[in-house]
Design a protein around this motif. Sequence first.
Motif, PDB file in Angstrom:
ATOM      1  N   ILE A   1      73.954 -14.979 -36.987  1.00 52.88           N
ATOM      2  CA  ILE A   1      74.491 -14.262 -35.962  1.00 52.88           C
ATOM      3  C   ILE A   1      73.550 -12.887 -35.813  1.00 52.88           C
ATOM      4  N   THR A   2      72.999 -12.632 -34.712  1.00 51.50           N
ATOM      5  CA  THR A   2      72.328 -11.598 -34.514  1.00 51.50           C
ATOM      6  C   THR A   2      72.755 -10.427 -33.316  1.00 51.50           C
ATOM      7  N   HIS A   3      72.497  -9.179 -33.565  1.00 50.14           N
ATOM      8  CA  HIS A   3      72.872  -8.276 -32.556  1.00 50.14           C
ATOM      9  C   HIS A   3      71.904  -7.492 -31.949  1.00 50.14           C
ATOM     10  N   SER A   4      70.660  -7.713 -32.243  1.00 53.63           N
ATOM     11  CA  SER A   4      69.531  -6.802 -31.791  1.00 53.63           C
ATOM     12  C   SER A   4      68.445  -7.796 -31.383  1.00 53.63           C
ATOM     13  N   PHE A   5      67.643  -7.335 -30.410  1.00 50.74           N
ATOM     14  CA  PHE A   5      66.626  -8.325 -30.094  1.00 50.74           C
ATOM     15  C   PHE A   5      65.722  -8.620 -31.093  1.00 50.74           C
TER      16      PHE A   5
ATOM     17  N   GLU B   1      64.505 -12.221 -32.559  1.00 52.78           N
ATOM     18  CA  GLU B   1      63.114 -12.834 -32.574  1.00 52.78           C
ATOM     19  C   GLU B   1      62.793 -13.132 -33.904  1.00 52.78           C
ATOM     20  N   VAL B   2      63.125 -12.591 -35.035  1.00 58.71           N
ATOM     21  CA  VAL B   2      62.674 -13.031 -36.140  1.00 58.71           C
ATOM     22  C   VAL B   2      63.769 -14.296 -36.562  1.00 58.71           C
TER      23      VAL B   2
ATOM     24  N   GLU C   1      63.627  -6.520 -18.375  1.00 60.38           N
ATOM     25  CA  GLU C   1      62.714  -6.941 -19.177  1.00 60.38           C
ATOM     26  C   GLU C   1      63.392  -7.794 -20.445  1.00 60.38           C
ATOM     27  N   ALA C   2      64.442  -7.376 -21.015  1.00 60.31           N
ATOM     28  CA  ALA C   2      65.142  -7.810 -22.069  1.00 60.31           C
ATOM     29  C   ALA C   2      65.264  -9.409 -21.718  1.00 60.31           C
TER      30      ALA C   2
ATOM     31  N   ASP D   1      72.386  -0.879 -28.921  1.00 63.72           N
ATOM     32  CA  ASP D   1      70.868  -0.287 -28.996  1.00 63.72           C
ATOM     33  C   ASP D   1      69.872  -0.996 -28.052  1.00 63.72           C
ATOM     34  N   ASP D   2      70.099  -2.332 -27.690  1.00 64.49           N
ATOM     35  CA  ASP D   2      69.345  -2.938 -26.858  1.00 64.49           C
ATOM     36  C   ASP D   2      69.345  -2.427 -25.330  1.00 64.49           C
TER      37      ASP D   2
END
Lengths: 404, 437
Positions: free
Chosen positions: A90-94, A98-99, A121-122, A252-253
């Motif tokens: 589960i991720t919350h930032s780009f 990416e990682v 762009e995102a 934040d994104d």
Amino acid sequence: MTATATSSEASPTTGGGAASGNPPRPRHRVGIVLLWLAIVLVVVIGGLAVWAAGQTSRSGQHDRSPVDPSETGAMALAQVLGQQGVDVTITHSFWETEVAVGDGRDVTLLVDDDWWVLTEEAYASVLNLSQHLIVVQPTDVGLEQLTPGVEYAGFGGGELPADCDLPAVQRAESVNAGGDAYTAPASAERCFASGDDGYGLVRIERGSRIVTLLGLGEVLENQYVTDSGNAALALGLLGEQPKLVWYQPDMDDLAFDDANSLASLQGAWFAPLVVLLLLVGVAAAVWRGRRMGAVVVEQLPVEVRSSETMEGRARLYARSGARDHALAMLRSATLARLARTLGLGRSATPEEIIGATAALTGRDPAALTALLRSEPAFDDRGFVRISDELLRLERELGRAVRPS
Amino acid sequence: MAISGWFVAVLALGAVPVVLLGGWPGFWVWLGLLAAGGALDALLAGSPAGLRVERTVPARARLGEPVETTLTILNTGRRTVRAVVRDAWQPSAGARPTRVAVAVPSGERRAVRTMLTPTRRGELRAAGVTVRSGGPLHLVSRQRTLRAPAALRVLPPFTSRRHLPSRIARLRELDGRTSLLIRGQGTEFDSLREYVRGDDVRSIDWRATARRRDPAGGGAKLVVRTWRPERDRRIVLVIDSGRTAAARIADEVRLDTAFEASLLLAALATRAGDRVDLAVYDRRVRGRVQGATGAQLLARMVDVLAPIEPELIEPDWRAVPGLVRSITPHRALVVLLTTIDAPGAAKPLLAMLPELTRRHTVVVASVTDPDVLAATAVRGASDEVYRAAAAERALLDATRVAAAIRRLGGDVVTGAPQELPPALADHYLALKAAGKL
């Protein structure tokens, strides 16, 4: 009183010498320690309370969040996927995403932008991350970037039968969920038609990448996942690859700036320098704030301005326009002074004083009586005039009495 | 513990290693170095706990005169203490300097001198002595407050003593060295001497003249009696320290004016051989001087008066006759130093007065406000005329109270703050000359 005098005489020698030997005041120290303990306790309890309040509140939580066990969450699905052997991240930032995605092979990337924070762009960057992309209810910007030719076609959903060849859809047989519908070119795989020309699920191949648009977002939610074939559809879509990255972008994104972010421009020394400057500020405050011993307090005696009563009374006269009253004061004072100048006793009546004054100054007794007793003041100008007249009369009498 | 400005500056200098060593390593290295330096500094600083302080403070000082106090610091520790010392006094003590740098080697003592310029009478107290002992690196210092209580009694200034010489000269004129023109009931026979021109013919003692007649013939030598003013009369000063005494008139609180007036009167009366007793009273006796004479009287009086401040309460006049009775059972001159400016407020005083005037000669002394008198003459605009009317009203009120006091058998002496003490002294001399004591 002699006792006090001797004690104050003695104190500098005996009292001063004896008391300086054992200076620490333990009770005082204990008090300070207790005070600090109390402050720390209050801060900790306050922090816990804020944290606990945040636990129950839904503010700041995503819809269809894979860690949310409530009705609108998607924790059930995430857990079942985990049990089936799918590695769910589960991720919350780009950057996290990416990682987590890594090289993008054997990974399904689920993008669920329920807060509409991703920019053009995102979305473009997201497309490059993975071979298998599932996008849940994207924005118009997202549609343009990810699946050109697909357009938003209003709300869709309901009890829908399987109507395309996707394996997951075939397994599901039918779904019962609400969400968005999209129009799509015939080259795309279109499933769950609802209304005119709208499809709840669209799969498009862009080069080597497969982009799946899931309009029926409700199939993921805990409250609907068990309806009809919802679970089969969701598990089939999300469990295609051994690894699943579940990306729900946070605020934040919003400031997403492709690789040109502020942090990348900073030197490694920036953060420590800021911390150091903060420390310098704190140290300077301690340096200037540390007192040399306690402030010496002293009881000051009471002092009252004496003429305050007079000033207050004057303001009272002026505000209420008590001209007659004020004139009466001025007249009786003038009469008293005239009597003193004339050498008349305290018991002299006003008539006697007026008579004697008239005789000495040669003024008309009737006019004098009017001035000193009856003439009213109709406005402030008349008031000042009468007052001046009274002073003039006093001076005139003074001159008349004085031996030439 | 306290940190110095150097500590802050060295900490700020850490920006250089942070940038050069690239971030956190430089940060932690610098912080570690500074912490080590600070700890070493604190360790090497002489311990302020090993210091013993002792004050030498004069017991009394007159207001307006500077006083030197000495603080002796003895170092019983093993290391030299280099410290900044703060000798803390009450703010109104006007202590200078407030911070002194001093180095006390082990086993030795050093003196710190502090000049006090008190701005207020009363009991001034010293708080602790704070010592901030710095280390050799000047980064960190150890601080401690040592208890060293002391007190200085600041006495009323008695500025009105400049009126004393002229009044004493007047007193001598009343004395037997010159023949009195006025002969009152209370004057006492002093001696016989030859008549000189200017003597009152009524004071010729014919019987003595007849006895002195020269047997060898020659002219008759007239003999006059001389008189001297009565002595050993009692004077009771009652100072009202109630709420009206807190009023400030022309930069002087009423109570201070009352102190000045009573000091001048006491100084004069004790020269004249009268006995003076004093009580400061509002609802209870705040201070009392009884049975002192000569130089001791003034010393006792200033000592008793020094710490007394006005109280914001209404004085209880009913108890004053009892107070006077407790001071002296004999007939006395009772001087009430109070305020007479409002008939309403003066009612209790007027109600009590007959009881005093029956037995004693009573003088009521009150300070008048020169501002009020000045306000009666300024009558330009209507506002000023209203103000003048209010001022006239205040003066009329005071006059009415004064008239009521006179009707009840008392005397009234009023004056501006600078004028009341000599006016009261003059009134006393007039009473003495008239033999009315």
